[in-house]
Design a protein around this motif. Structure first.
Motif, PDB file in Angstrom:
ATOM      1  N   LEU A  24       0.903  -1.259   0.095  1.00 18.41           N
ATOM      2  CA  LEU A  24       0.229   0.010  -0.011  1.00 18.41           C
ATOM      3  C   LEU A  24       0.718   1.105  -0.095  1.00 18.41           C
ATOM      4  O   LEU A  24       1.343   1.537   1.025  1.00 18.41           O
ATOM      5  CB  LEU A  24      -0.760  -0.067   1.395  1.00 18.41           C
ATOM      6  CG  LEU A  24      -1.924   1.259   1.324  1.00 18.41           C
ATOM      7  CD1 LEU A  24      -3.083   1.083   0.003  1.00 18.41           C
ATOM      8  CD2 LEU A  24      -2.544   1.321   2.694  1.00 18.41           C
ATOM      9  N   THR A  25       1.036   1.876  -1.072  1.00 20.13           N
ATOM     10  CA  THR A  25       1.828   3.008  -1.180  1.00 20.13           C
ATOM     11  C   THR A  25       1.092   4.104  -1.747  1.00 20.13           C
ATOM     12  O   THR A  25       1.727   5.351  -2.057  1.00 20.13           O
ATOM     13  CB  THR A  25       3.165   2.475  -2.315  1.00 20.13           C
ATOM     14  OG1 THR A  25       2.538   2.484  -3.458  1.00 20.13           O
ATOM     15  CG2 THR A  25       3.874   1.507  -1.745  1.00 20.13           C
ATOM     16  N   SER A  26      -0.326   4.219  -2.197  1.00 18.01           N
ATOM     17  CA  SER A  26      -0.821   5.377  -2.415  1.00 18.01           C
ATOM     18  C   SER A  26      -2.213   5.534  -1.738  1.00 18.01           C
ATOM     19  O   SER A  26      -2.958   4.926  -1.228  1.00 18.01           O
ATOM     20  CB  SER A  26      -1.199   5.389  -4.034  1.00 18.01           C
ATOM     21  OG  SER A  26      -2.077   6.092  -4.483  1.00 18.01           O
ATOM     22  N   MET A 275      -2.932   5.553 -17.094  1.00 18.48           N
ATOM     23  CA  MET A 275      -2.179   6.581 -17.118  1.00 18.48           C
ATOM     24  C   MET A 275      -2.766   7.654 -16.289  1.00 18.48           C
ATOM     25  O   MET A 275      -1.932   8.506 -15.588  1.00 18.48           O
ATOM     26  CB  MET A 275      -1.762   6.995 -18.614  1.00 18.48           C
ATOM     27  CG  MET A 275      -1.012   5.979 -19.296  1.00 18.48           C
ATOM     28  SD  MET A 275       0.776   5.326 -18.437  1.00 18.48           S
ATOM     29  CE  MET A 275       1.480   6.900 -18.570  1.00 18.48           C
ATOM     30  N   ALA A 276      -3.878   8.010 -16.382  1.00 20.84           N
ATOM     31  CA  ALA A 276      -4.548   9.071 -15.679  1.00 20.84           C
ATOM     32  C   ALA A 276      -4.360   8.979 -14.266  1.00 20.84           C
ATOM     33  O   ALA A 276      -4.308   9.839 -13.566  1.00 20.84           O
ATOM     34  CB  ALA A 276      -5.915   9.159 -16.249  1.00 20.84           C
ATOM     35  N   ALA A 277      -4.763   7.646 -13.818  1.00 20.74           N
ATOM     36  CA  ALA A 277      -4.637   7.307 -12.388  1.00 20.74           C
ATOM     37  C   ALA A 277      -3.057   7.476 -11.988  1.00 20.74           C
ATOM     38  O   ALA A 277      -3.018   8.035 -10.900  1.00 20.74           O
ATOM     39  CB  ALA A 277      -5.075   5.918 -12.049  1.00 20.74           C
ATOM     40  N   LYS A 278      -2.411   7.075 -12.841  1.00 22.25           N
ATOM     41  CA  LYS A 278      -0.797   7.203 -12.402  1.00 22.25           C
ATOM     42  C   LYS A 278      -0.405   8.511 -12.438  1.00 22.25           C
ATOM     43  O   LYS A 278       0.306   9.051 -11.254  1.00 22.25           O
ATOM     44  CB  LYS A 278      -0.032   6.597 -13.633  1.00 22.25           C
ATOM     45  CG  LYS A 278       1.479   6.711 -13.300  1.00 22.25           C
ATOM     46  CD  LYS A 278       2.318   5.891 -14.244  1.00 22.25           C
ATOM     47  CE  LYS A 278       3.955   5.914 -13.919  1.00 22.25           C
ATOM     48  NZ  LYS A 278       4.546   5.027 -15.002  1.00 22.25           N
ATOM     49  N   ALA A 281      -1.963   9.516  -8.950  1.00 25.94           N
ATOM     50  CA  ALA A 281      -1.360   9.105  -8.011  1.00 25.94           C
ATOM     51  C   ALA A 281       0.033  10.090  -7.597  1.00 25.94           C
ATOM     52  O   ALA A 281       0.509  10.195  -6.384  1.00 25.94           O
ATOM     53  CB  ALA A 281      -0.952   7.519  -7.920  1.00 25.94           C
ATOM     54  N   ALA A 282       0.698  10.416  -8.806  1.00 27.34           N
ATOM     55  CA  ALA A 282       2.155  11.186  -8.472  1.00 27.34           C
ATOM     56  C   ALA A 282       1.895  12.452  -8.008  1.00 27.34           C
ATOM     57  O   ALA A 282       2.518  13.043  -7.190  1.00 27.34           O
ATOM     58  CB  ALA A 282       2.677  11.230  -9.858  1.00 27.34           C
ATOM     59  N   GLY A 286       3.124  11.463  -1.473  1.00 27.92           N
ATOM     60  CA  GLY A 286       4.167  12.084  -0.769  1.00 27.92           C
ATOM     61  C   GLY A 286       3.744  13.443  -0.341  1.00 27.92           C
ATOM     62  O   GLY A 286       2.605  14.150  -0.175  1.00 27.92           O
ATOM     63  N   ALA A 287       4.791  14.189   0.117  1.00 24.19           N
ATOM     64  CA  ALA A 287       4.468  15.251   0.980  1.00 24.19           C
ATOM     65  C   ALA A 287       3.974  16.596  -0.002  1.00 24.19           C
ATOM     66  O   ALA A 287       3.293  17.395   0.585  1.00 24.19           O
ATOM     67  CB  ALA A 287       5.804  15.747   1.713  1.00 24.19           C
TER      68      ALA A 287
END
Length: 296
Positions: A24-26, A275-278, A281-282, A286-287
């Motif tokens: 779980l990273t997102s 690609m839209a979800a990626k 997610a980016a 993160g901070a």
């Protein structure tokens, strides 16, 4: 991994499936509440419609379209039961008096616009207002569906959202749907993104999705004719760290709507959605993502 919250009718065991990432990273959570395609024999026998006609109310294959997004480190939850049997994108007791054989409890919402057109929690019609049932249902049957299936879906979805918020400080729910391509109010659109006119998510969420999808050549509109259903409205609370956007995809983009089979454009759409979800997610991970979501 399969999870469910409480005992369910035997034909739906489990009623809800959760596909978990390896890690779980997102903060993203994907929900496909209308892609269930298991039709119990008793339900088919009670319906005046054949199975193929009933399936036209499904968001067929939408769960599979978004399944690769699990590789982004996010879970996907999907219903096993079909929308024609029970619709979890409604209030729990948005009940249509015409569906049942007796009076409804006082707590039922019988006057919503969705009930008026036959699309309450237990739908009365599918497709072009085609009645589902030969005979009215008992209230006991209807409440049993809500207790076993509706509550299982919402409890599991809430748990996934709270897990993301606890782990990352925010959760971003993508509620995944499809829409009939020939509907008069769709007007040739490919995709409609709904954030309750900005009430259910920070602007960065819908902006990122829209930019990526438009860049892939899709005709995208915000909030018209779909601004987001009950799930988006209920869970979206940007001030509380939960952002929710509904995505509606024209079915002709990926399937034959009459036969309910995938077409040759299926893979392209699946890859473009990934690609839209990626990109999202980016943007929200993160901070930096946390700062931007909080600022907006």
């Amino acid at each position: 991994m399969k999870r469910f919250e409480r005992p369910a009718p035997a034909q739906f065991d489990p009623p809800v499936e959760t596909i978990e990432p390896v890690r779980l990273t997102s903060p993203l959570v994907f929900s496909s509440p209308h892609s269930g395609s298991l039709y119990p024999d008793a339900f088919l026998a009670a319906s005046r419609l054949d199975a193929l006609t009933l399936r036209r109310s499904e968001d067929a294959f939408v769960d599979a379209l978004f399944l690769p997004c699990v590789d982004l480190g996010a879970p996907l939850i999907r219903a096993v039961f079909p929308r024609a049997f029970l619709d979890v994108n409604r209030e729990p007791y948005e009940l249509d008096p015409k569906v049942f054989d007796g009076p409804l409890p006082d707590f039922a919402n019988t006057r919503s616009l969705r009930v008026a057109v036959g699309l309450g929690t237990i739908p009365r019609v599918v497709g072009d207002a085609q009645p589902i049932y030969k005979q009215p249902l008992s209230l006991t049957e209807g409440l049993a569906r809500i207790d076993a299936l509706y509550r299982a879906y919402h409890a599991r979805l809430e748990a996934l959202i709270e897990r993301a918020r606890g782990r990352f400080g925010r959760a971003v729910l993508i509620d995944c749907h499809s829409m009939p391509s020939n509907a008069a109010d769709v007007g040739g659109l490919d995709i409609v993104l709904g954030d309750r006119f900005g009430a259910s998510a920070a602007p960065v969420v819908i902006e990122t999705l829209e930019m990526s999808l438009r860049g892939s050549g899709y005709r995208v509109r915000r909030n018209k004719p779909f601004a987001g259903g009950y799930i988006t409205e209920h869970f979206g609370a940007p001030s509380g760290g939960v952002h929710a956007v509904q995505i509606e995809i024209a079915r002709a983009l990926y399937m034959d709507e009459r036969l309910i089979v995938r077409n040759e454009r299926w893979t392209t759409l699946r890859d473009d959605l990934f690609m839209a979800a990626k990109a999202l997610a980016a943007e929200v991970g993160g901070a930096a993502g946390s700062t931007r979501l909080a600022a907006e």
